[in-house]
Write a protein that holds these residues in place. Structure first.
Motif, mmCIF file in Angstrom:
data_model
loop_
_atom_site.group_PDB
_atom_site.id
_atom_site.type_symbol
_atom_site.label_atom_id
_atom_site.label_comp_id
_atom_site.label_asym_id
_atom_site.label_seq_id
_atom_site.Cartn_x
_atom_site.Cartn_y
_atom_site.Cartn_z
ATOM 1 N N GLU A 1 6.251 -14.528 -18.056
ATOM 2 C CA GLU A 1 5.714 -14.620 -19.351
ATOM 3 C C GLU A 1 4.484 -13.680 -19.610
ATOM 4 O O GLU A 1 3.471 -13.738 -18.681
ATOM 5 N N ARG A 2 4.265 -12.762 -20.496
ATOM 6 C CA ARG A 2 3.235 -12.072 -20.572
ATOM 7 C C ARG A 2 2.385 -12.443 -21.722
ATOM 8 O O ARG A 2 2.574 -12.555 -22.879
ATOM 9 N N ILE A 3 0.959 -12.348 -21.525
ATOM 10 C CA ILE A 3 -0.002 -12.757 -22.441
ATOM 11 C C ILE A 3 -0.317 -11.743 -23.258
ATOM 12 O O ILE A 3 -0.575 -10.874 -22.744
ATOM 13 N N LEU A 4 -0.310 -11.979 -24.626
ATOM 14 C CA LEU A 4 -0.713 -11.046 -25.660
ATOM 15 C C LEU A 4 -2.126 -10.968 -25.978
ATOM 16 O O LEU A 4 -2.523 -10.121 -26.524
ATOM 17 N N TYR A 5 -2.417 -12.379 -26.188
ATOM 18 C CA TYR A 5 -3.716 -12.521 -26.583
ATOM 19 C C TYR A 5 -4.233 -13.795 -26.252
ATOM 20 O O TYR A 5 -3.619 -14.827 -26.143
ATOM 21 N N THR A 6 -5.499 -14.083 -25.840
ATOM 22 C CA THR A 6 -6.153 -15.432 -25.615
ATOM 23 C C THR A 6 -7.043 -15.533 -26.729
ATOM 24 O O THR A 6 -8.202 -14.812 -26.831
ATOM 25 N N VAL A 7 -6.851 -16.652 -27.555
ATOM 26 C CA VAL A 7 -7.859 -17.163 -28.602
ATOM 27 C C VAL A 7 -8.929 -17.930 -27.988
ATOM 28 O O VAL A 7 -8.522 -18.897 -27.557
ATOM 29 N N SER A 8 -9.846 -17.814 -28.225
ATOM 30 C CA SER A 8 -11.184 -18.550 -27.826
ATOM 31 C C SER A 8 -11.672 -18.913 -29.207
ATOM 32 O O SER A 8 -12.007 -18.004 -29.985
ATOM 33 N N PRO A 9 -12.710 -20.089 -29.315
ATOM 34 C CA PRO A 9 -13.408 -20.196 -30.538
ATOM 35 C C PRO A 9 -14.774 -19.295 -30.573
ATOM 36 O O PRO A 9 -15.030 -18.797 -29.561
ATOM 37 N N HIS A 10 -14.947 -18.932 -31.810
ATOM 38 C CA HIS A 10 -15.958 -17.706 -32.151
ATOM 39 C C HIS A 10 -17.546 -18.635 -31.479
ATOM 40 O O HIS A 10 -17.535 -19.795 -31.829
ATOM 41 N N PRO A 11 -18.180 -17.721 -30.741
ATOM 42 C CA PRO A 11 -19.408 -18.050 -30.327
ATOM 43 C C PRO A 11 -20.469 -18.577 -31.403
ATOM 44 O O PRO A 11 -21.078 -19.555 -31.151
ATOM 45 N N LEU A 12 -20.231 -18.227 -32.647
ATOM 46 C CA LEU A 12 -21.174 -18.694 -33.537
ATOM 47 C C LEU A 12 -20.779 -20.040 -33.954
ATOM 48 O O LEU A 12 -21.941 -20.714 -34.237
ATOM 49 N N VAL A 13 -19.726 -20.302 -33.944
ATOM 50 C CA VAL A 13 -19.538 -21.877 -34.200
ATOM 51 C C VAL A 13 -19.942 -22.810 -33.091
ATOM 52 O O VAL A 13 -20.690 -23.979 -33.448
ATOM 53 N N LYS A 14 -20.157 -22.557 -31.867
ATOM 54 C CA LYS A 14 -20.681 -23.256 -30.861
ATOM 55 C C LYS A 14 -22.241 -23.203 -31.170
ATOM 56 O O LYS A 14 -22.721 -24.257 -30.933
ATOM 57 N N THR A 15 -22.757 -22.187 -31.473
ATOM 58 C CA THR A 15 -24.109 -21.957 -31.835
ATOM 59 C C THR A 15 -24.781 -22.980 -32.971
ATOM 60 O O THR A 15 -25.500 -23.620 -32.768
ATOM 61 N N ILE A 16 -23.955 -23.066 -34.122
ATOM 62 C CA ILE A 16 -24.058 -23.874 -35.077
ATOM 63 C C ILE A 16 -23.775 -25.240 -34.662
ATOM 64 O O ILE A 16 -24.695 -26.090 -35.176
ATOM 65 N N ALA A 17 -23.169 -25.758 -33.732
ATOM 66 C CA ALA A 17 -22.902 -27.124 -33.480
ATOM 67 C C ALA A 17 -23.711 -27.544 -32.754
ATOM 68 O O ALA A 17 -24.408 -28.493 -32.931
ATOM 69 N N ILE A 18 -24.466 -26.578 -31.901
ATOM 70 C CA ILE A 18 -25.505 -27.194 -31.130
ATOM 71 C C ILE A 18 -26.783 -27.029 -31.858
ATOM 72 O O ILE A 18 -27.703 -28.126 -31.731
ATOM 73 N N THR A 19 -27.255 -26.189 -32.913
ATOM 74 C CA THR A 19 -28.008 -26.381 -33.664
ATOM 75 C C THR A 19 -28.201 -27.487 -34.667
ATOM 76 O O THR A 19 -29.287 -28.172 -34.845
ATOM 77 N N ARG A 20 -27.127 -27.978 -35.073
ATOM 78 C CA ARG A 20 -26.818 -28.973 -35.782
ATOM 79 C C ARG A 20 -27.192 -30.354 -34.913
ATOM 80 O O ARG A 20 -27.861 -31.194 -35.478
ATOM 81 N N ILE A 21 -26.901 -30.496 -33.702
ATOM 82 C CA ILE A 21 -27.288 -31.644 -32.883
ATOM 83 C C ILE A 21 -28.706 -31.540 -32.718
ATOM 84 O O ILE A 21 -29.416 -32.606 -32.610
ATOM 85 N N LEU A 22 -29.271 -30.496 -32.494
ATOM 86 C CA LEU A 22 -30.948 -30.097 -32.423
ATOM 87 C C LEU A 22 -31.496 -30.792 -33.497
ATOM 88 O O LEU A 22 -32.627 -31.643 -33.427
ATOM 89 N N VAL A 23 -31.169 -30.108 -34.628
ATOM 90 C CA VAL A 23 -31.653 -30.826 -35.900
ATOM 91 C C VAL A 23 -31.581 -32.245 -36.014
ATOM 92 O O VAL A 23 -32.492 -32.901 -36.569
ATOM 93 N N LEU A 24 -30.467 -32.636 -36.097
ATOM 94 C CA LEU A 24 -30.102 -34.269 -35.873
ATOM 95 C C LEU A 24 -31.197 -34.856 -35.189
ATOM 96 O O LEU A 24 -31.567 -36.214 -35.409
ATOM 97 N N ALA A 25 -31.156 -34.534 -33.794
ATOM 98 C CA ALA A 25 -31.909 -35.266 -32.767
ATOM 99 C C ALA A 25 -33.590 -35.157 -33.311
ATOM 100 O O ALA A 25 -34.304 -36.122 -33.226
ATOM 101 N N LEU A 26 -34.051 -33.988 -33.722
ATOM 102 C CA LEU A 26 -35.247 -33.938 -34.344
ATOM 103 C C LEU A 26 -35.518 -34.726 -35.478
ATOM 104 O O LEU A 26 -36.863 -35.443 -35.536
ATOM 105 N N VAL A 27 -34.750 -34.856 -36.253
ATOM 106 C CA VAL A 27 -34.802 -35.638 -37.763
ATOM 107 C C VAL A 27 -35.033 -37.137 -36.979
ATOM 108 O O VAL A 27 -35.722 -38.024 -37.662
#
Length: 182
Positions: free
Chosen positions: A12-38
């Motif tokens: 079986e030959r892999i044609l493409y590996t899809v990973s979540p975009h890094p910006l989405v991870k950054t936004i998720a972590i930023t949201r956690i930081l803001v919630l913890a600060l608030v």
């Protein structure tokens, strides 16, 4: 970039590996930081003595949130192969779901963005729908060049149904703007 995955079939030959975009991870972590600060600011304004406890809770919340998001975005992957789409998704710290859909069972692929902001960034969702049960489809979120990837999957589906002998000639997907994919 194209390696092996658990459950890969022989040849079986892999044609493409899809990973979540890094910006989405950054936004998720930023949201956690803001919630913890608030949370900390509100509890500190209510009572400074409770604020100390809230500080500890906020630090634990941030550390846990960063760990969880790093784990999810590192482990969640989708493999497009010459035979199937294979999705690995983290659902808890101890479990992950694995879903495979063979191209012969797939009907179509569609790509869409949840809003204009994500569309401008070319980040969206790709859904691969099966012939029979619509609940058994594969949904890949946070995909860069989502529309191009949906078109690529449609090309694979066309070849599987009309010219199965041409499947070995499929070139891997390159996530770049049209005209730059060489």
């Amino acid at each position: 970039m194209y390696s092996e995955f658990e459950g890969q079939q022989e040849g079986e030959r892999i044609l493409y590996t899809v990973s979540p975009h890094p910006l989405v991870k950054t936004i998720a972590i930023t949201r956690i930081l803001v919630l913890a600060l608030v949370f900390f600011i509100i509890t500190y304004l209510i009572s400074p003595t409770i604020g100390i406890i809230a500080l500890v809770i906020s630090i634990v919340l941030v550390a846990g949130g960063i760990w969880w998001n790093t784990h999810v975005y590192k482990t969640s992957k989708t493999y497009l192969t010459d035979r199937r789409v294979y999705r690995i998704e983290v659902v808890s710290p101890f479990f992950q779901t694995k879903r495979a859909l063979f191209w012969t069972e797939a009907l179509k692929a569609k790509g869409y963005a949840p809003n204009m902001f994500w569309r401008m960034l070319k980040i969206g969702t790709v859904e691969i729908q099966p012939h029979l049960d619509t609940n058994e489809g594969v949904r890949i979120t946070d995909v860069y060049f989502f529309e191009d990837l949906a078109n690529y999957i449609d090309k694979i589906l066309y070849l599987v149904k009309n010219n199965p002998g041409d499947i070995p000639t499929i070139r891997p997907f390159i996530p770049k703007p049209a005209g730059s994919r060489t």
